[in-house]
Design a protein around this motif. Sequence first.
Motif, PDB file in Angstrom:
ATOM      1  N   GLY A 186       0.807  -1.212   0.000  1.00 34.85           N
ATOM      2  CA  GLY A 186       0.000   0.000   0.000  1.00 34.85           C
ATOM      3  C   GLY A 186       0.836   1.255   0.000  1.00 34.85           C
ATOM      4  N   GLU A 187       2.101   1.152  -0.442  1.00 34.57           N
ATOM      5  CA  GLU A 187       2.989   2.308  -0.424  1.00 34.57           C
ATOM      6  C   GLU A 187       2.367   3.485  -1.176  1.00 34.57           C
ATOM      7  OE1 GLU A 187       6.876   1.470  -1.883  1.00 34.57           O
ATOM      8  OE2 GLU A 187       7.560   3.528  -1.622  1.00 34.57           O
ATOM      9  N   GLY A 188       2.432   4.646  -0.574  1.00 34.47           N
ATOM     10  CA  GLY A 188       1.934   5.845  -1.236  1.00 34.47           C
ATOM     11  C   GLY A 188       0.440   6.061  -1.084  1.00 34.47           C
ATOM     12  N   SER A 189      -0.260   5.161  -0.374  1.00 31.90           N
ATOM     13  CA  SER A 189      -1.706   5.361  -0.245  1.00 31.90           C
ATOM     14  C   SER A 189      -2.075   5.704   1.193  1.00 31.90           C
ATOM     15  CB  SER A 189      -2.456   4.118  -0.700  1.00 31.90           C
ATOM     16  OG  SER A 189      -1.969   2.987  -0.042  1.00 31.90           O
ATOM     17  N   ASN A 190      -3.156   6.418   1.327  1.00 32.84           N
ATOM     18  CA  ASN A 190      -3.675   6.794   2.636  1.00 32.84           C
ATOM     19  C   ASN A 190      -4.934   6.005   2.913  1.00 32.84           C
ATOM     20  OD1 ASN A 190      -2.039   9.221   3.600  1.00 32.84           O
ATOM     21  ND2 ASN A 190      -2.450   9.662   1.445  1.00 32.84           N
ATOM     22  N   PHE A 228      -3.489  -6.307   9.547  1.00 31.66           N
ATOM     23  CA  PHE A 228      -3.676  -5.138   8.672  1.00 31.66           C
ATOM     24  C   PHE A 228      -2.349  -4.405   8.476  1.00 31.66           C
ATOM     25  CE2 PHE A 228      -4.940  -0.494   8.663  1.00 31.66           C
ATOM     26  CZ  PHE A 228      -5.334  -0.450   7.345  1.00 31.66           C
ATOM     27  N   GLN A 229      -1.641  -4.205   9.573  1.00 30.86           N
ATOM     28  CA  GLN A 229      -0.359  -3.497   9.479  1.00 30.86           C
ATOM     29  C   GLN A 229       0.633  -4.257   8.619  1.00 30.86           C
ATOM     30  OE1 GLN A 229       0.869  -2.439  13.485  1.00 30.86           O
ATOM     31  NE2 GLN A 229      -0.972  -1.181  13.669  1.00 30.86           N
ATOM     32  N   ALA A 233       1.818  -2.414   5.188  1.00 31.64           N
ATOM     33  CA  ALA A 233       2.947  -1.911   5.968  1.00 31.64           C
ATOM     34  C   ALA A 233       3.403  -0.528   5.522  1.00 31.64           C
ATOM     35  CB  ALA A 233       4.104  -2.904   5.892  1.00 31.64           C
ATOM     36  N   ARG A 234       3.311  -0.281   4.223  1.00 34.52           N
ATOM     37  CA  ARG A 234       3.878   0.981   3.724  1.00 34.52           C
ATOM     38  C   ARG A 234       2.830   2.061   3.466  1.00 34.52           C
ATOM     39  NH1 ARG A 234       8.064  -1.466  -0.664  1.00 34.52           N
ATOM     40  NH2 ARG A 234       8.409  -3.400   0.452  1.00 34.52           N
ATOM     41  N   ALA A 235       1.592   1.763   3.785  1.00 35.01           N
ATOM     42  CA  ALA A 235       0.539   2.765   3.587  1.00 35.01           C
ATOM     43  C   ALA A 235       0.490   3.698   4.788  1.00 35.01           C
ATOM     44  CB  ALA A 235      -0.807   2.080   3.420  1.00 35.01           C
ATOM     45  N   GLU A 236      -0.049   4.850   4.564  1.00 34.51           N
ATOM     46  CA  GLU A 236      -0.316   5.750   5.679  1.00 34.51           C
ATOM     47  C   GLU A 236      -1.657   5.325   6.268  1.00 34.51           C
ATOM     48  OE1 GLU A 236       0.136  10.443   6.141  1.00 34.51           O
ATOM     49  OE2 GLU A 236       1.734   9.101   5.511  1.00 34.51           O
ATOM     50  N   ARG A 237      -1.637   4.804   7.486  1.00 29.65           N
ATOM     51  CA  ARG A 237      -2.857   4.272   8.090  1.00 29.65           C
ATOM     52  C   ARG A 237      -3.361   5.233   9.158  1.00 29.65           C
ATOM     53  NH1 ARG A 237       1.075   0.417   8.218  1.00 29.65           N
ATOM     54  NH2 ARG A 237       1.313   0.867  10.421  1.00 29.65           N
ATOM     55  N   ARG A 238      -4.656   5.427   9.152  1.00 30.15           N
ATOM     56  CA  ARG A 238      -5.223   6.393  10.087  1.00 30.15           C
ATOM     57  C   ARG A 238      -6.524   5.807  10.632  1.00 30.15           C
ATOM     58  NH1 ARG A 238      -8.859  10.533   9.305  1.00 30.15           N
ATOM     59  NH2 ARG A 238      -9.048   9.894   7.150  1.00 30.15           N
ATOM     60  N   ARG A 239      -6.579   5.677  11.942  1.00 28.97           N
ATOM     61  CA  ARG A 239      -7.804   5.140  12.529  1.00 28.97           C
ATOM     62  C   ARG A 239      -8.873   6.234  12.546  1.00 28.97           C
ATOM     63  NH1 ARG A 239      -8.662   0.455  16.835  1.00 28.97           N
ATOM     64  NH2 ARG A 239     -10.873   0.798  17.176  1.00 28.97           N
ATOM     65  N   ASP A 240     -10.066   5.887  12.102  1.00 27.39           N
ATOM     66  CA  ASP A 240     -11.146   6.867  12.021  1.00 27.39           C
ATOM     67  C   ASP A 240     -12.452   6.185  12.406  1.00 27.39           C
ATOM     68  OD1 ASP A 240     -13.045   8.725  11.420  1.00 27.39           O
ATOM     69  OD2 ASP A 240     -12.183   9.284   9.481  1.00 27.39           O
TER      70      ASP A 240
END
Length: 351
Positions: A186-190, A228-229, A233-240
Amino acid sequence: MRNGLNHNGLNQDEAHRIREERDSRYDGHLFIAITTTGIYCKPSCPSRHAKPENVRFFDSCEEAERAGFRACLRCKPRAENGDAVLVKAVTRYIEAHRDEPVTLADLSAAAGMSPFHLQRTFKKATGVTPKAWMRNERLRKFQSSLRTAASVTDAVYEAGFAASSRAYENAQQKLGMKPGAWRKGGEGSNIAYTVAPTEFGYLLAAATERGICCVMLGDSAAEVEAEFQKDFARAERRRDEKLSLLVDQILVLITASGPSPHLPVDVRATAFQQRVWDYLRAIPRGETRSYSQVAADLDQPTATRAVARACATNPVALVVPCHRVVGANGSLTGYRWGVERKRNLLERERA
Ligand SMILES: [Zn+2]
């Protein structure tokens, strides 16, 4: 009407405007009495208007009747009992505060009665608590937004889950992803995600601005978050937590009896995986297919193992219902999230 204002905060001018326009939104909230006839009406009454100087306003039928007026036979202002009036007031308040979290305490303050009494009266009249009612309303709005919104997160925010318009803008920026940006890990994705306990265990749902990218099940929140992580691993992960609405929608795919919502999906897939996953999404709730049946239906009768692999690599559990594919003899073959869970899902769907 005390001190020129009634409990809706209406003054005389507004009350006269409501009367002039026969504004039905105030039915049950404002009562208009005619001193020359001794009759009182609701604002929407189609009867001919009296002169303003012969009009008196009341908050309730009871007050109008205490002052000696009788209910109009044409508009039957009494037909709406106190409970219906309360329900209307509560639902109107919720609608007016759609972009804010509304608590039972807010509602009870607005309605001028105890939280206990409000909850009981509302539930008696509607069958659900105010909280459940708000949730249903938001789900309904979310489903209709999904059809028109540019993205899942847009729909979430349109449904009234944004704390402010600023949160909406932030979401747009933070969740933005260029088409085709799916790379390894998921690199580069939010990605926004949430975890919630469900009857099938802990469910993690994650979405980009284009759709659901990950649905996982597990025995604990920590377990699904770790998985999930690993995968992103390379995505920007944000709990919402606002995405908890997505969890509800995903569960509808399994537990509801009516038509399923169409949930947009944003996943990386080979052409073959895409075909298999599309096929799976078309298997009706409560039914199953065997791997060889899926392969045959896709005109690739020798691809049974490839179908099994596509099922095993499905990144969005439940949304792509890979649990509906079973062994040739109906046996529950492997499931990434556990065979026991697969059994529970199928039993729940058939119930
Ligand atoms: Zn009337």
